[in-house]
Design an enzyme around this catalytic site. Structure first.
Site, PDB file in Angstrom:
ATOM      1  N   ASN A  62      -7.389  14.518  12.307  1.00 26.58           N
ATOM      2  CA  ASN A  62      -8.652  13.948  11.845  1.00 26.58           C
ATOM      3  C   ASN A  62      -9.835  14.829  12.269  1.00 26.58           C
ATOM      4  O   ASN A  62      -9.819  15.455  13.333  1.00 26.58           O
ATOM      5  CB  ASN A  62      -8.840  12.483  12.284  1.00 26.58           C
ATOM      6  CG  ASN A  62      -8.739  12.240  13.772  1.00 26.58           C
ATOM      7  OD1 ASN A  62      -8.031  12.946  14.466  1.00 26.58           O
ATOM      8  ND2 ASN A  62      -9.459  11.238  14.247  1.00 26.58           N
ATOM      9  N   VAL A  63     -10.824  14.866  11.395  1.00 24.66           N
ATOM     10  CA  VAL A  63     -12.016  15.697  11.593  1.00 24.66           C
ATOM     11  C   VAL A  63     -13.233  14.825  11.309  1.00 24.66           C
ATOM     12  O   VAL A  63     -13.486  14.448  10.161  1.00 24.66           O
ATOM     13  CB  VAL A  63     -11.990  16.920  10.654  1.00 24.66           C
ATOM     14  CG1 VAL A  63     -13.264  17.741  10.816  1.00 24.66           C
ATOM     15  CG2 VAL A  63     -10.761  17.787  10.922  1.00 24.66           C
ATOM     16  N   GLU A  64     -13.944  14.484  12.375  1.00 23.89           N
ATOM     17  CA  GLU A  64     -15.079  13.562  12.228  1.00 23.89           C
ATOM     18  C   GLU A  64     -16.383  14.325  11.956  1.00 23.89           C
ATOM     19  O   GLU A  64     -16.414  15.555  11.904  1.00 23.89           O
ATOM     20  CB  GLU A  64     -15.169  12.670  13.467  1.00 23.89           C
ATOM     21  CG  GLU A  64     -13.910  11.834  13.611  1.00 23.89           C
ATOM     22  CD  GLU A  64     -13.953  10.817  14.742  1.00 23.89           C
ATOM     23  OE1 GLU A  64     -14.828  10.922  15.628  1.00 23.89           O
ATOM     24  OE2 GLU A  64     -13.086   9.915  14.732  1.00 23.89           O
ATOM     25  N   CYS A  82      -9.683  11.708   7.574  1.00 24.41           N
ATOM     26  CA  CYS A  82      -8.469  11.275   8.269  1.00 24.41           C
ATOM     27  C   CYS A  82      -7.482  12.439   8.346  1.00 24.41           C
ATOM     28  O   CYS A  82      -7.530  13.381   7.537  1.00 24.41           O
ATOM     29  CB  CYS A  82      -7.806  10.114   7.533  1.00 24.41           C
ATOM     30  SG  CYS A  82      -8.630   8.529   7.767  1.00 24.41           S
ATOM     31  N   GLU A 140      -4.507  12.485   7.458  1.00 22.25           N
ATOM     32  CA  GLU A 140      -3.699  12.570   6.238  1.00 22.25           C
ATOM     33  C   GLU A 140      -4.407  13.391   5.158  1.00 22.25           C
ATOM     34  O   GLU A 140      -3.750  14.011   4.321  1.00 22.25           O
ATOM     35  CB  GLU A 140      -3.397  11.159   5.711  1.00 22.25           C
ATOM     36  CG  GLU A 140      -2.529  10.306   6.635  1.00 22.25           C
ATOM     37  CD  GLU A 140      -3.314   9.518   7.666  1.00 22.25           C
ATOM     38  OE1 GLU A 140      -4.457   9.917   8.016  1.00 22.25           O
ATOM     39  OE2 GLU A 140      -2.795   8.486   8.138  1.00 22.25           O
ATOM     40  N   CYS A 192      -4.233   4.308   7.576  1.00 23.38           N
ATOM     41  CA  CYS A 192      -5.194   3.338   7.041  1.00 23.38           C
ATOM     42  C   CYS A 192      -4.902   3.114   5.550  1.00 23.38           C
ATOM     43  O   CYS A 192      -4.093   3.819   4.935  1.00 23.38           O
ATOM     44  CB  CYS A 192      -6.615   3.848   7.241  1.00 23.38           C
ATOM     45  SG  CYS A 192      -7.063   5.220   6.163  1.00 23.38           S
ATOM     46  N   CYS A 241      -5.364   6.063   3.225  1.00 24.29           N
ATOM     47  CA  CYS A 241      -4.365   7.111   3.396  1.00 24.29           C
ATOM     48  C   CYS A 241      -2.986   6.685   2.919  1.00 24.29           C
ATOM     49  O   CYS A 241      -2.170   7.511   2.518  1.00 24.29           O
ATOM     50  CB  CYS A 241      -4.361   7.587   4.836  1.00 24.29           C
ATOM     51  SG  CYS A 241      -5.890   8.507   5.178  1.00 24.29           S
TER      52      CYS A 241
HETATM   53  N1  THU Z   1      -7.806   7.958  11.242  1.00 24.66           N
HETATM   54  C1  THU Z   1      -6.921   8.843  10.700  1.00 24.66           C
HETATM   55  O1  THU Z   1      -7.044  10.060  10.886  1.00 24.66           O
HETATM   56  N2  THU Z   1      -5.901   8.352   9.950  1.00 24.66           N
HETATM   57  C2  THU Z   1      -5.675   7.040   9.748  1.00 24.66           C
HETATM   58  O2  THU Z   1      -4.786   6.694   8.978  1.00 24.66           O
HETATM   59  C3  THU Z   1      -6.434   6.051  10.478  1.00 24.66           C
HETATM   60  C4  THU Z   1      -7.723   6.533  11.049  1.00 24.66           C
HETATM   61  C5  THU Z   1      -8.928   8.488  12.032  1.00 24.66           C
HETATM   62  C6  THU Z   1     -10.256   8.411  11.329  1.00 24.66           C
HETATM   63  C7  THU Z   1     -11.218   8.412  12.486  1.00 24.66           C
HETATM   64  O3  THU Z   1     -11.510   9.767  12.824  1.00 24.66           O
HETATM   65  C8  THU Z   1     -10.440   7.783  13.637  1.00 24.66           C
HETATM   66  O4  THU Z   1      -9.077   7.776  13.221  1.00 24.66           O
HETATM   67  C9  THU Z   1     -10.882   6.365  13.971  1.00 24.66           C
HETATM   68  O5  THU Z   1     -10.845   5.552  12.854  1.00 24.66           O
END
Ligand code: THU
Length: 148
Positions: free
Chosen positions: A60-62, A71, A73, A104, A107
């Site tokens: 994940n890259v915020e 996410c 994925e 999620c 994804c």
């Molecule tokens: N996140 C994912 O990378 N994949 C998921 O399926 C669920 C959530 C990440 C997004 C965000 O950076 C962090 O988890 C918190 O929601």
């Protein structure tokens, strides 16, 4: 063709037994350790086996604009297409504890598009097919149907 029933953890025939789930988990953990998650501090990694034997992965890259976080994925699916496409056959997504994490909703839709009903996902309850992870999924067949 009868689809595997949704339910408790158990392998789904040879396909699941053929998958090196621990190798996928370890790759997902490697990616999780590279996550850029300074806002949520919730690191995610994912690895997927492609039908030609490749393994693709993502973290994940915020973003300071919280809503545009990518996410793990998303990165994995981007690598899938960037390296030649194909279909995902098995996916392992992990959180910072290195254990299976359920994708999620958005994804799950990505996995459906790029793996389809037979793609296997490691879940906290064991291996499940995408038909159990995203029942009655919306997909390309619905678009064709709507065209009339
Ligand atoms: N996140 C994912 O990378 N994949 C998921 O399926 C669920 C959530 C990440 C997004 C965000 O950076 C962090 O988890 C918190 O929601």
């Amino acid at each position: 063709m009868t689809e595997p029933a949704a339910g408790p953890a158990q392998p789904f025939g040879e396909a699941s037994d053929d998958v090196d789930w621990e190798a996928l988990r370890l790759r997902a953990v490697e990616l999780m350790e590279r996550a850029y998650a300074p806002y949520s501090r919730f690191r995610v990694g994912v690895a997927g086996l492609v039908d030609d034997g490749r393994v693709v992965a993502g973290c994940n890259v915020e973003n300071a604009a919280y809503g545009v976080a990518l996410c793990a994925e998303c990165g994995m699916v981007s690598e899938l297409h960037a390296t030649g496409g194909g279909r995902l056959t098995a996916v392992f997504c992990v959180g910072s504890d290195g254990q299976a994490l359920m994708p999620c909703g958005r994804c799950r839709q990505l996995l459906w598009e790029n793996g389809g009903p037979e793609c296997l996902l490691m879940t906290p309850e064991g291996v499940l097919p995408m038909t159990a992870v995203l029942p009655q999924a919306f997909g390309v067949d619905d678009l064709r149907h709507a065209e009339g």
